[in-house]
Scaffold this motif. Structure first.
Motif, PDB file in Angstrom:
ATOM      1  N   ARG A  43       0.839  -1.189   0.000  1.00  0.00           N
ATOM      2  CA  ARG A  43       0.000   0.000   0.000  1.00  0.00           C
ATOM      3  C   ARG A  43       0.879   1.245   0.000  1.00  0.00           C
ATOM      4  O   ARG A  43       2.064   1.184   0.319  1.00  0.00           O
ATOM      5  CB  ARG A  43      -0.930  -0.029   1.214  1.00  0.00           C
ATOM      6  CG  ARG A  43      -1.775  -1.297   1.290  1.00  0.00           C
ATOM      7  CD  ARG A  43      -2.713  -1.300   2.471  1.00  0.00           C
ATOM      8  NE  ARG A  43      -3.735  -0.265   2.347  1.00  0.00           N
ATOM      9  CZ  ARG A  43      -4.720  -0.098   3.231  1.00  0.00           C
ATOM     10  NH1 ARG A  43      -4.797  -0.898   4.292  1.00  0.00           N
ATOM     11  NH2 ARG A  43      -5.624   0.854   3.055  1.00  0.00           N
ATOM     12  N   THR A  44       0.292   2.378  -0.339  1.00  0.00           N
ATOM     13  CA  THR A  44       1.056   3.624  -0.398  1.00  0.00           C
ATOM     14  C   THR A  44       0.289   4.734   0.327  1.00  0.00           C
ATOM     15  O   THR A  44      -0.927   4.710   0.438  1.00  0.00           O
ATOM     16  CB  THR A  44       1.327   4.065  -1.845  1.00  0.00           C
ATOM     17  OG1 THR A  44       0.080   4.306  -2.510  1.00  0.00           O
ATOM     18  CG2 THR A  44       2.120   3.011  -2.601  1.00  0.00           C
ATOM     19  N   ALA A  45       1.059   5.723   0.810  1.00  0.00           N
ATOM     20  CA  ALA A  45       0.481   6.898   1.462  1.00  0.00           C
ATOM     21  C   ALA A  45       1.369   8.089   1.155  1.00  0.00           C
ATOM     22  O   ALA A  45       2.598   7.975   1.135  1.00  0.00           O
ATOM     23  CB  ALA A  45       0.380   6.677   2.970  1.00  0.00           C
ATOM     24  N   GLY A  46       0.736   9.254   0.937  1.00  0.00           N
ATOM     25  CA  GLY A  46       1.494  10.457   0.608  1.00  0.00           C
ATOM     26  C   GLY A  46       1.705  11.383   1.785  1.00  0.00           C
ATOM     27  O   GLY A  46       2.424  12.383   1.667  1.00  0.00           O
ATOM     28  N   THR A  47       1.083  11.071   2.928  1.00  0.00           N
ATOM     29  CA  THR A  47       1.237  11.886   4.129  1.00  0.00           C
ATOM     30  C   THR A  47       1.377  10.982   5.342  1.00  0.00           C
ATOM     31  O   THR A  47       1.010   9.790   5.301  1.00  0.00           O
ATOM     32  CB  THR A  47       0.016  12.808   4.350  1.00  0.00           C
ATOM     33  OG1 THR A  47      -1.150  11.988   4.592  1.00  0.00           O
ATOM     34  CG2 THR A  47      -0.221  13.706   3.147  1.00  0.00           C
ATOM     35  N   LEU A  48       1.876  11.554   6.419  1.00  0.00           N
ATOM     36  CA  LEU A  48       1.997  10.780   7.655  1.00  0.00           C
ATOM     37  C   LEU A  48       0.621  10.410   8.194  1.00  0.00           C
ATOM     38  O   LEU A  48       0.410   9.274   8.644  1.00  0.00           O
ATOM     39  CB  LEU A  48       2.771  11.580   8.704  1.00  0.00           C
ATOM     40  CG  LEU A  48       2.918  10.879  10.060  1.00  0.00           C
ATOM     41  CD1 LEU A  48       3.796   9.654   9.949  1.00  0.00           C
ATOM     42  CD2 LEU A  48       3.464  11.838  11.109  1.00  0.00           C
ATOM     43  N   GLU A  49      -0.330  11.355   8.160  1.00  0.00           N
ATOM     44  CA  GLU A  49      -1.655  11.075   8.689  1.00  0.00           C
ATOM     45  C   GLU A  49      -2.317   9.917   7.948  1.00  0.00           C
ATOM     46  O   GLU A  49      -2.982   9.075   8.549  1.00  0.00           O
ATOM     47  CB  GLU A  49      -2.537  12.329   8.615  1.00  0.00           C
ATOM     48  CG  GLU A  49      -2.192  13.378   9.656  1.00  0.00           C
ATOM     49  CD  GLU A  49      -2.280  12.853  11.088  1.00  0.00           C
ATOM     50  OE1 GLU A  49      -3.200  12.050  11.370  1.00  0.00           O
ATOM     51  OE2 GLU A  49      -1.436  13.222  11.908  1.00  0.00           O
ATOM     52  N   LYS A  50      -2.135   9.856   6.616  1.00  0.00           N
ATOM     53  CA  LYS A  50      -2.697   8.747   5.846  1.00  0.00           C
ATOM     54  C   LYS A  50      -2.020   7.439   6.244  1.00  0.00           C
ATOM     55  O   LYS A  50      -2.686   6.396   6.381  1.00  0.00           O
ATOM     56  CB  LYS A  50      -2.503   9.008   4.345  1.00  0.00           C
ATOM     57  CG  LYS A  50      -3.045   7.890   3.452  1.00  0.00           C
ATOM     58  CD  LYS A  50      -4.544   7.702   3.620  1.00  0.00           C
ATOM     59  CE  LYS A  50      -5.072   6.662   2.641  1.00  0.00           C
ATOM     60  NZ  LYS A  50      -6.540   6.434   2.820  1.00  0.00           N
ATOM     61  N   ALA A  51      -0.711   7.493   6.453  1.00  0.00           N
ATOM     62  CA  ALA A  51       0.017   6.292   6.869  1.00  0.00           C
ATOM     63  C   ALA A  51      -0.471   5.809   8.234  1.00  0.00           C
ATOM     64  O   ALA A  51      -0.662   4.607   8.459  1.00  0.00           O
ATOM     65  CB  ALA A  51       1.515   6.578   6.913  1.00  0.00           C
ATOM     66  N   LEU A  52      -0.669   6.747   9.156  1.00  0.00           N
ATOM     67  CA  LEU A  52      -1.153   6.385  10.491  1.00  0.00           C
ATOM     68  C   LEU A  52      -2.554   5.797  10.416  1.00  0.00           C
ATOM     69  O   LEU A  52      -2.882   4.853  11.151  1.00  0.00           O
ATOM     70  CB  LEU A  52      -1.149   7.624  11.394  1.00  0.00           C
ATOM     71  CG  LEU A  52       0.237   8.162  11.777  1.00  0.00           C
ATOM     72  CD1 LEU A  52       0.103   9.507  12.477  1.00  0.00           C
ATOM     73  CD2 LEU A  52       0.985   7.173  12.670  1.00  0.00           C
ATOM     74  N   GLN A  53      -3.367   6.333   9.517  1.00  0.00           N
ATOM     75  CA  GLN A  53      -4.718   5.795   9.331  1.00  0.00           C
ATOM     76  C   GLN A  53      -4.664   4.361   8.822  1.00  0.00           C
ATOM     77  O   GLN A  53      -5.396   3.487   9.300  1.00  0.00           O
ATOM     78  CB  GLN A  53      -5.485   6.666   8.345  1.00  0.00           C
ATOM     79  CG  GLN A  53      -6.894   6.171   8.043  1.00  0.00           C
ATOM     80  CD  GLN A  53      -7.588   7.010   6.978  1.00  0.00           C
ATOM     81  OE1 GLN A  53      -7.145   8.101   6.629  1.00  0.00           O
ATOM     82  NE2 GLN A  53      -8.675   6.499   6.434  1.00  0.00           N
ATOM     83  N   ILE A  54      -3.756   4.107   7.882  1.00  0.00           N
ATOM     84  CA  ILE A  54      -3.643   2.769   7.300  1.00  0.00           C
ATOM     85  C   ILE A  54      -3.177   1.752   8.335  1.00  0.00           C
ATOM     86  O   ILE A  54      -3.767   0.679   8.488  1.00  0.00           O
ATOM     87  CB  ILE A  54      -2.693   2.789   6.088  1.00  0.00           C
ATOM     88  CG1 ILE A  54      -3.336   3.550   4.925  1.00  0.00           C
ATOM     89  CG2 ILE A  54      -2.343   1.367   5.646  1.00  0.00           C
ATOM     90  CD1 ILE A  54      -2.415   3.760   3.734  1.00  0.00           C
ATOM     91  N   VAL A  55      -2.107   2.079   9.065  1.00  0.00           N
ATOM     92  CA  VAL A  55      -1.593   1.111  10.045  1.00  0.00           C
ATOM     93  C   VAL A  55      -2.568   0.946  11.211  1.00  0.00           C
ATOM     94  O   VAL A  55      -2.601  -0.111  11.858  1.00  0.00           O
ATOM     95  CB  VAL A  55      -0.207   1.512  10.564  1.00  0.00           C
ATOM     96  CG1 VAL A  55       0.808   1.539   9.429  1.00  0.00           C
ATOM     97  CG2 VAL A  55      -0.239   2.854  11.284  1.00  0.00           C
TER      98      VAL A  55
END
Length: 230
Positions: A43-55
């Motif tokens: 998976r990919t994320a362009g921001t830290l907040e999106k990454a935190l949401q994914i994990v």
């Protein structure tokens, strides 16, 4: 180069997350991961907040490739927050900021390895194999800024690492100068909840005021890690 053992050998991760705000780099890193291991999903994320949401929603993510320079994070607190949100995941930094001090501080902040962005695919393979084997990975030309001697851990990073993910988000907003009422609105929580979190943040950071909390957070920013021009 694989220095000290960080943990025991673990099973290879099957799901990975690439965090980078440049789509081309995301694509390149995804292809690189596909070539070095058998991932069922990347998976990919362009921001830290999106990454935190994914994990936060997917506990199966076992490997995170993280760029340090993201639009919504200022400094190594991004590593700290991802480590707090995904304590069992392997985190490899892929960054163009590969100064020895930056690498050292990134590892202290919770990263398992550090690979300069200009590296060949074979370097990423070595880094991946090292961290899966329970070792930390640094570039071959890395020189420990402490001269190989054991030093006291970076105090600011140690304190920040004790914060929960929600507390880290609130501290980030405090650093932006926002008041409790504004923070409550941004996070859709009660103002009393924000006040409770602020109290807990100050206790964990060992400070008595919001200003002092901001100063602790600033200790983890790039300006305090990169060498001066002088």
């Amino acid at each position: 180069m694989t220095p000290q053992t960080a943990s025991d050998q673990r099973d290879e991760p099957t799901t990975a997350l690439v965090v980078d705000d440049h789509p081309l780099f995301c694509d390149a890193l995804t292809l690189t991961l596909q070539s070095i291991a058998d991932f069922s999903e990347i998976r990919t994320a362009g921001t830290l907040e999106k990454a935190l949401q994914i994990v936060g929603q997917d506990s199966s993510i076992g490997l995170i490739i993280l760029d340090l320079n993201l639009p919504d994070v200022n400094g190594l607190d991004g590593v700290v927050r991802l480590r707090t949100a995904a304590p069992d995941a392997l985190i490899i930094i892929a960054s163009s900021m590969a100064d020895n001090r930056m690498i050292s501080h990134a590892l202290k902040a919770g990263a398992n390895g550090f690979v300069p962005k200009h590296s060949q695919r074979s370097v990423f393979r070595r880094a991946y194999e090292a961290v899966v084997a329970g070792q930390s990975y640094v570039p071959d030309d890395y020189i420990d800024p402490q001269g190989g001697q054991e030093g006291s851990p970076d105090e600011a990073l140690t304190r920040l690492a004790s914060l929960t993910n929600q507390q880290a988000r609130i501290l980030h907003l405090i650093c932006e100068g926002k008041l409790n009422k504004q923070i409550a609105f941004d996070l859709s929580i009660a103002e009393t909840t924000v006040k409770a979190h602020v109290t807990a943040i100050m206790r964990k950071l060992g400070v008595q005021s919001r200003t002092q909390a901001v100063l602790v957070a600033q200790e983890a920013r790039f300006s305090r890690v990169l060498p001066s021009d002088g």
